[in-house]
Design a protein around this motif. Sequence first.
Motif, PDB file in Angstrom:
ATOM      1  N   LEU A 117       7.221  -2.927  -8.474  1.00  0.00           N
ATOM      2  CA  LEU A 117       6.434  -4.004  -9.060  1.00  0.00           C
ATOM      3  C   LEU A 117       7.148  -4.716 -10.206  1.00  0.00           C
ATOM      4  O   LEU A 117       6.626  -5.650 -10.790  1.00  0.00           O
ATOM      5  CB  LEU A 117       5.089  -3.459  -9.564  1.00  0.00           C
ATOM      6  N   SER A 170     -11.260  -4.327 -15.324  1.00  0.00           N
ATOM      7  CA  SER A 170     -11.374  -5.542 -14.513  1.00  0.00           C
ATOM      8  C   SER A 170     -12.813  -5.953 -14.325  1.00  0.00           C
ATOM      9  O   SER A 170     -13.114  -7.118 -14.122  1.00  0.00           O
ATOM     10  CB  SER A 170     -10.762  -5.308 -13.140  1.00  0.00           C
ATOM     11  N   LYS A 187       6.155 -10.518 -15.076  1.00  0.00           N
ATOM     12  CA  LYS A 187       5.154  -9.449 -15.018  1.00  0.00           C
ATOM     13  C   LYS A 187       5.353  -8.472 -16.179  1.00  0.00           C
ATOM     14  O   LYS A 187       6.384  -8.474 -16.841  1.00  0.00           O
ATOM     15  CB  LYS A 187       5.277  -8.696 -13.689  1.00  0.00           C
ATOM     16  N   ASP A 242     -11.220  -9.820  -6.981  1.00  0.00           N
ATOM     17  CA  ASP A 242     -11.657 -10.792  -5.985  1.00  0.00           C
ATOM     18  C   ASP A 242     -12.838 -10.242  -5.190  1.00  0.00           C
ATOM     19  O   ASP A 242     -12.928  -9.041  -4.952  1.00  0.00           O
ATOM     20  CB  ASP A 242     -10.493 -11.094  -5.045  1.00  0.00           C
ATOM     21  N   HIS A 249       1.047  -3.457 -14.516  1.00  0.00           N
ATOM     22  CA  HIS A 249       0.403  -4.587 -13.849  1.00  0.00           C
ATOM     23  C   HIS A 249      -0.885  -4.925 -14.577  1.00  0.00           C
ATOM     24  O   HIS A 249      -1.426  -4.122 -15.333  1.00  0.00           O
ATOM     25  CB  HIS A 249       0.176  -4.308 -12.362  1.00  0.00           C
ATOM     26  N   ASP A 250      -1.370  -6.123 -14.338  1.00  0.00           N
ATOM     27  CA  ASP A 250      -2.555  -6.565 -15.086  1.00  0.00           C
ATOM     28  C   ASP A 250      -3.835  -6.202 -14.339  1.00  0.00           C
ATOM     29  O   ASP A 250      -3.803  -5.517 -13.310  1.00  0.00           O
ATOM     30  CB  ASP A 250      -2.490  -8.063 -15.396  1.00  0.00           C
ATOM     31  N   GLU A 251      -4.968  -6.646 -14.871  1.00  0.00           N
ATOM     32  CA  GLU A 251      -6.262  -6.234 -14.334  1.00  0.00           C
ATOM     33  C   GLU A 251      -6.778  -7.194 -13.261  1.00  0.00           C
ATOM     34  O   GLU A 251      -7.932  -7.143 -12.893  1.00  0.00           O
ATOM     35  CB  GLU A 251      -7.270  -6.097 -15.480  1.00  0.00           C
ATOM     36  N   ASN A 252      -5.898  -8.073 -12.765  1.00  0.00           N
ATOM     37  CA  ASN A 252      -6.336  -9.013 -11.722  1.00  0.00           C
ATOM     38  C   ASN A 252      -6.054  -8.433 -10.345  1.00  0.00           C
ATOM     39  O   ASN A 252      -4.945  -8.004 -10.061  1.00  0.00           O
ATOM     40  CB  ASN A 252      -5.599 -10.343 -11.864  1.00  0.00           C
ATOM     41  N   TYR A 253      -7.076  -8.412  -9.518  1.00  0.00           N
ATOM     42  CA  TYR A 253      -6.905  -7.954  -8.146  1.00  0.00           C
ATOM     43  C   TYR A 253      -7.368  -9.064  -7.224  1.00  0.00           C
ATOM     44  O   TYR A 253      -8.499  -9.518  -7.332  1.00  0.00           O
ATOM     45  CB  TYR A 253      -7.733  -6.702  -7.871  1.00  0.00           C
ATOM     46  N   MET A 254      -6.482  -9.516  -6.362  1.00  0.00           N
ATOM     47  CA  MET A 254      -6.897 -10.543  -5.389  1.00  0.00           C
ATOM     48  C   MET A 254      -5.943 -10.546  -4.209  1.00  0.00           C
ATOM     49  O   MET A 254      -4.798 -10.091  -4.319  1.00  0.00           O
ATOM     50  CB  MET A 254      -6.944 -11.910  -6.053  1.00  0.00           C
ATOM     51  N   PRO A 255      -6.405 -11.083  -3.071  1.00  0.00           N
ATOM     52  CA  PRO A 255      -5.511 -11.183  -1.924  1.00  0.00           C
ATOM     53  C   PRO A 255      -4.471 -12.293  -2.151  1.00  0.00           C
ATOM     54  O   PRO A 255      -4.696 -13.181  -2.975  1.00  0.00           O
ATOM     55  CB  PRO A 255      -6.450 -11.531  -0.767  1.00  0.00           C
ATOM     56  N   PRO A 256      -3.324 -12.228  -1.445  1.00  0.00           N
ATOM     57  CA  PRO A 256      -2.270 -13.235  -1.642  1.00  0.00           C
ATOM     58  C   PRO A 256      -2.763 -14.661  -1.450  1.00  0.00           C
ATOM     59  O   PRO A 256      -2.330 -15.574  -2.152  1.00  0.00           O
ATOM     60  CB  PRO A 256      -1.241 -12.874  -0.577  1.00  0.00           C
ATOM     61  N   THR A 263     -12.371  -9.630 -12.884  1.00  0.00           N
ATOM     62  CA  THR A 263     -11.101 -10.094 -12.335  1.00  0.00           C
ATOM     63  C   THR A 263     -10.725  -9.386 -11.034  1.00  0.00           C
ATOM     64  O   THR A 263      -9.564  -9.183 -10.742  1.00  0.00           O
ATOM     65  CB  THR A 263      -9.978  -9.897 -13.366  1.00  0.00           C
ATOM     66  N   GLN A 314      -4.836  -7.016   1.248  1.00  0.00           N
ATOM     67  CA  GLN A 314      -3.859  -6.456   0.320  1.00  0.00           C
ATOM     68  C   GLN A 314      -3.922  -7.224  -0.993  1.00  0.00           C
ATOM     69  O   GLN A 314      -4.403  -8.339  -1.041  1.00  0.00           O
ATOM     70  CB  GLN A 314      -2.452  -6.590   0.891  1.00  0.00           C
ATOM     71  N   ASP A 315      -3.396  -6.597  -2.039  1.00  0.00           N
ATOM     72  CA  ASP A 315      -3.340  -7.278  -3.324  1.00  0.00           C
ATOM     73  C   ASP A 315      -2.091  -8.170  -3.363  1.00  0.00           C
ATOM     74  O   ASP A 315      -1.114  -7.904  -2.674  1.00  0.00           O
ATOM     75  CB  ASP A 315      -3.283  -6.246  -4.443  1.00  0.00           C
TER      76      ASP A 315
END
Lengths: 236, 76, 142
Positions: free
Chosen positions: C96, A185, C101, A195, C124-131, A193, A43-44
């Motif tokens: 969100l 991204s 933010k 992951d 939301h911004d352009e960063n995508y990552m897991p927690p 950006t 998940q994000d």
Amino acid sequence: MMFKFLYPSHLFSFLNKGISIISAIIIPFLFLSLIFALLISPQDYIQGDTVRIMYVHVPAAWMTLMCFGMISFLCILTFLFKTKNTILLYKSIAPIGLSLSLIAIITGSLWGEPTWGTYWVWDARLTSMLVLMFFYLIFIFSYKFISNQNLSLKVCTGISVIGLINLFIIKYSVNIWPTLHQTESIKIIGRTTVDSSMLLPLSMMLLVFFLYCALIFLMKYKSEVIRIKKKGLKKI
Amino acid sequence: MNLDIFVMNGYGVYVWSAFAFSFLVCFILFVKTKRTLKKLENEFKKEAMSLSDEKVSALKNKKVAQEILNTQQKAH
Amino acid sequence: MLVRAAKKRIKILVATLSLLILIAIFSLVVLRDNILYFLSPTEIKNSENLNYSKKIRVGGMVKTGSVSINNNEINFIITDLSNEIFVTFKGTVPNLFSEGKGVVAEGKLKDKKFFIAKRILAKHDENYMPPSAEKILNKDVK
């Protein structure tokens, strides 16, 4: 002639091979990508599970831009050098691009509702993407319903040239103007950006979409060639 | 049974409908393309069969026409 | 070798293309105010002819520690790190929406420092990552 490699007689034997290879690998590949996109990928950190919509939205959007770029290129080539066979090529690409632009817009709005809080806004990115869909529609109409081939080609070239400018507007809209849509991204220059755990399913889905486009293109192109050869039968 | 994959913390309806819609559009385009192709191949075959013998022998020298007819035979 | 007709067509195409690009750039510059989806607090501070009865949008970051909720009414501050604007809103905000933010508020200005929002959108911004990746990133910053 300089475009001899584009002649149907040279391409036809590759068509069947291409179609059978792609239809053999696309289904297993689709399932593998879906497992990654819907189950394995994380998940994000703020968007949660909605980020999974990216795995259909982004490939569809990219491929529809690419399709229009190809169409513009082929259309201009046809206009400049009067190569008849390139007409078949762009006719075979346009319906794919239209479907993908529809997918990009609908999945985008399904992504917008849970994250932004709205299905649709009239910001620069979303509006220019909608304009692209209409360009596809007019383009398809103008080669389908204008029977005068010369006129049809001129209209098509005009649309594809204006559409090409729109293509750059879509690409840079998020950087030039403030938009609700986030900026890009995945960058060729600079840091991406996304992951790596999300980049993997994204690139897999991109490949699936690419294979799908190639498959439909080959089938459509084959149909167009048969249509022409059928006319040729009467003349023997 | 674990329903997490379908619910996705309440976002499931958006995610699944996005995937379903994409699949549906792709599937419709595929079926339409396939049908047109099949129809054209059949029509081509019919017309080729109705030609006179002398024309058929002329057809033998046409590479593409032979390929179209060959794929037809394989499909049946 | 290019045929003369093809050369002529290239000329036509190049001329049309450059004309169209000029028209496109010109109209984008003229229409700039309509293309801007939102204004930043700084742009509002600097603009001279603001229409207080017209619906506009203000965008920026929700200032950390500025959100206060009482009775269905949410008050917070939108900042672009150099200027701020106070926003009041009645209703539900998107999931969100949170401090620190991006946010876009749609509504009317009461004055240059006070905005009455009718609708709140989260950006939301352009960063995508897991927690897990975000935790590591935050540790590095601290």
